[in-house]
Motif scaffolding. Structure first.
Motif, PDB file in Angstrom:
ATOM      1  N   TYR A  56      57.846   8.467  71.729  1.00 56.28           N
ATOM      2  CA  TYR A  56      57.029   9.570  71.223  1.00 56.28           C
ATOM      3  C   TYR A  56      57.149  10.753  72.176  1.00 56.28           C
ATOM      4  O   TYR A  56      57.299  10.580  73.387  1.00 56.28           O
ATOM      5  CB  TYR A  56      55.555   9.157  71.122  1.00 56.28           C
ATOM      6  CG  TYR A  56      55.303   8.069  70.115  1.00 56.28           C
ATOM      7  CD1 TYR A  56      55.070   8.378  68.785  1.00 56.28           C
ATOM      8  CD2 TYR A  56      55.291   6.737  70.490  1.00 56.28           C
ATOM      9  CE1 TYR A  56      54.839   7.383  67.857  1.00 56.28           C
ATOM     10  CE2 TYR A  56      55.072   5.736  69.569  1.00 56.28           C
ATOM     11  CZ  TYR A  56      54.835   6.060  68.249  1.00 56.28           C
ATOM     12  OH  TYR A  56      54.619   5.081  67.326  1.00 56.28           O
ATOM     13  N   CYS A  57      57.062  11.946  71.628  1.00 51.80           N
ATOM     14  CA  CYS A  57      57.086  13.170  72.425  1.00 51.80           C
ATOM     15  C   CYS A  57      55.848  13.191  73.332  1.00 51.80           C
ATOM     16  O   CYS A  57      54.734  12.915  72.895  1.00 51.80           O
ATOM     17  CB  CYS A  57      57.089  14.398  71.515  1.00 51.80           C
ATOM     18  SG  CYS A  57      57.041  15.956  72.408  1.00 51.80           S
ATOM     19  N   CYS A  75      53.591  16.630  72.023  1.00 50.69           N
ATOM     20  CA  CYS A  75      52.909  16.686  70.726  1.00 50.69           C
ATOM     21  C   CYS A  75      52.675  15.298  70.111  1.00 50.69           C
ATOM     22  O   CYS A  75      52.104  15.193  69.040  1.00 50.69           O
ATOM     23  CB  CYS A  75      53.705  17.547  69.752  1.00 50.69           C
ATOM     24  SG  CYS A  75      55.321  16.874  69.344  1.00 50.69           S
ATOM     25  N   ASN A  76      53.136  14.239  70.779  1.00 53.62           N
ATOM     26  CA  ASN A  76      52.961  12.862  70.332  1.00 53.62           C
ATOM     27  C   ASN A  76      53.655  12.573  69.013  1.00 53.62           C
ATOM     28  O   ASN A  76      53.254  11.675  68.268  1.00 53.62           O
ATOM     29  CB  ASN A  76      51.478  12.486  70.272  1.00 53.62           C
ATOM     30  CG  ASN A  76      51.255  11.025  70.510  1.00 53.62           C
ATOM     31  OD1 ASN A  76      52.062  10.373  71.163  1.00 53.62           O
ATOM     32  ND2 ASN A  76      50.166  10.501  69.996  1.00 53.62           N
ATOM     33  N   ALA A  77      54.710  13.316  68.679  1.00 52.14           N
ATOM     34  CA  ALA A  77      55.482  13.087  67.461  1.00 52.14           C
ATOM     35  C   ALA A  77      56.442  11.921  67.681  1.00 52.14           C
ATOM     36  O   ALA A  77      57.006  11.755  68.762  1.00 52.14           O
ATOM     37  CB  ALA A  77      56.265  14.331  67.084  1.00 52.14           C
TER      38      ALA A  77
END
Length: 56
Positions: free
Chosen positions: A44-45, A48-50
C-alpha cells in the motif's frame, strides 16, 4: 518510495497447515503462520494508503 506492507495468510497457507496437522507435523504448521512462507504480501502507498499490488 517506501510502501506499507500487510502480510496475509491465504487459502494455500491453510491447506498446507491442514495437511501438516493430518500428518502429525503440527509444530511445523504453526510456523507457517509465524513466518512469511506461503503468505501473500499486499503493498500500500505510505502516503494515501492506496493498494499497489500483491507479492505472492
Amino acid at each position: 518510495m517506501m510502501t506499507h506492507i500487510v502480510s496475509k495468510a491465504t487459502y494455500r497457507t491453510h491447506m498446507i497447515a491442514l495437511f501438516m496437522c493430518l500428518t502429525f507435523l503440527w509444530p511445523c504448521a504453526i510456523c507457517l503462520y509465524c513466518t512469511d512462507f506461503s503468505r501473500n504480501v499486499d503493498h500500500y502507498c505510505s502516503f494515501c494508503n492506496a493498494f499497489i499490488g500483491t507479492y505472492e
